[in-house]
Design an enzyme around this catalytic site. Structure first.
Site, short mmCIF file in Angstrom:
data_model
loop_
_atom_site.label_atom_id
_atom_site.label_comp_id
_atom_site.label_asym_id
_atom_site.label_seq_id
_atom_site.Cartn_x
_atom_site.Cartn_y
_atom_site.Cartn_z
N TYR A 1 46.67 43.99 36.68
CA TYR A 1 46.71 45.33 37.26
C TYR A 1 46.31 46.38 36.21
CZ TYR A 1 49.03 49.38 39.51
OH TYR A 1 49.31 50.59 40.08
N GLY B 1 44.81 53.81 52.48
CA GLY B 1 46.09 53.25 52.04
C GLY B 1 47.22 54.12 52.60
N ILE C 1 38.69 48.61 52.67
CA ILE C 1 37.99 49.38 51.64
C ILE C 1 36.85 48.59 51.00
CG2 ILE C 1 39.76 48.78 49.91
CD1 ILE C 1 37.72 51.99 50.10
N1 SER Z 1 54.74 50.83 40.14
C1 SER Z 1 53.61 50.08 39.66
C2 SER Z 1 53.92 48.64 39.54
O1 SER Z 1 55.05 48.33 39.22
C3 SER Z 1 53.18 50.61 38.31
O2 SER Z 1 52.10 51.44 38.48
O3 SER Z 1 53.06 47.84 39.70
#
Ligand code: SER
Length: 326
Positions: free
Chosen positions: A148, A14, A59
């Site tokens: 996420y 990355g 990856i």
């Molecule tokens: N900066 C990241 C995001 O906004 C948070 O880990 O997804």
């Protein structure tokens, strides 16, 4: 090439991303560019990366990963490839795959003693609406409601598991929103705090996708890189957390960052048009308690909002001038 026990040879996966672009330069300074290999699925993001050997790497391709690691005698992997919060909401299964399969591929290489050390970034996204939002403790309720956040929390649990059961030396930080000038972020909820400086210098009004009083933890990239290096060079026995460490830099709202810019550019104008990212931001803490990182490896941030704004306005302006003269 002969592998020496004392030489650390790092692979930054990355390397064209927001953290990778800056971390690799620091690793090059510390260990010598010849001992640091850049890898990314994208082409090199900056000229500075031309000092490093560059591998085109997906990856998710375990065989290719193994081949690159063997060919370069890699001892340490920084696995920074990930899909960030806003993009992940649009492609949940792809995000899960990218964020998890890559981690397993790397952790298994450490389990098999092919590599010695792993760095993997986590995020404030592991916290959710039921987490205490002010001064969020190291250990607390973690019920993330974003794709996420779910992947980062699962990743943290796997890191701790691989450490406890297989002795893997994996280290991790829960980064707050990261703000830097060397490369553009992509697909994050905290990205507004980077874009705002570009718009301010173009003398354009800025429309923020979060509302004016959304307070989030943030950090200048210099601090984030410093934290990463400090954690990675700490003696293993000092580390009491093998999931991921809370670290804190500063916290502010869109209205406050706009005011700090107006101290330098009084005509700067901001308005607000919250979109789907507002819900993501609302589920995250407003400030972070990082006393455990401070106690274990001496973490302390250097930059506050005023210094952040000074640095960003200065450096983004330099970058724009350089682009204009090309
Ligand atoms: N900066 C990241 C995001 O906004 C948070 O880990 O997804």
């Amino acid at each position: 090439m002969e592998q020496s026990d004392t030489i650390e040879r790092s692979l930054v996966i990355g390397a064209s991303g927001q953290i990778g672009t800056e971390l690799i330069l620091k690793l090059g300074e510390l260990h010598g560019a010849e001992n640091v290999v850049a890898a990314d699925i994208r082409p090199p993001a900056s000229e500075e990366l031309s000092n490093f050997t560059y591998e085109h790497l997906n990856i998710l391709n375990d065989e290719q990963l193994k081949e690159v690691i063997a060919r370069h005698n890699i001892t340490t992997v920084y696995l920074l490839a990930a899909m960030l919060s806003a993009t992940a909401e649009q492609q949940p299964e792809r995000a899960w795959d990218l964020n998890m399969v890559g981690l397993f591929n790397v952790l298994n290489l450490a389990k098999d003693k092919v590599i010695k050390k792993v760095f993997w970034p986590s995020s404030i996204a592991v916290f959710g609406p039921s987490t205490p939002s002010e001064n969020t403790p190291q250990t607390t309720v973690c019920e993330p409601n974003t794709v996420y956040g779910i992947s980062k929390l699962a990743g943290e649990r796997w890191c701790e598991y691989y450490h406890a059961n297989y002795g893997v030396d994996v280290r991790s930080i829960r980064y707050p929103g990261l703000i830097g000038y060397k490369s553009a972020p992509g697909g994050g909820t905290t990205d507004y705090a980077v874009d705002i400086y570009y718009k301010a210098l173009e003398e354009k009004p800025f429309t923020c996708f979060l509302n004016e009083d959304t307070r989030l933890p943030m950090m200048l990239m210099e601090d984030a890189i410093q934290a990463t290096i400090q954690l990675m060079t700490s003696p293993a026995e000092k580390l009491s957390v093998r999931s991921s460490y809370n670290i804190s830099g500063m916290d502010f709202t869109p209205k406050e960052i706009a005011a700090s810019i107006q101290n330098h550019i009084p005509s700067f104008a901001i308005d607000y048009a919250p979109d789907f990212r507002q819900k993501i931001a609302d589920s995250w803490p407003s400030s972070i308690d990082d006393r455990v990182a401070n106690k274990d490896w001496g973490w302390k941030a250097s930059y506050d909002l005023d210094r952040l704004t000074e640095v960003m306005l200065q450096e983004v302006a330099k970058k724009k001038m350089k682009l204009e003269t090309l």
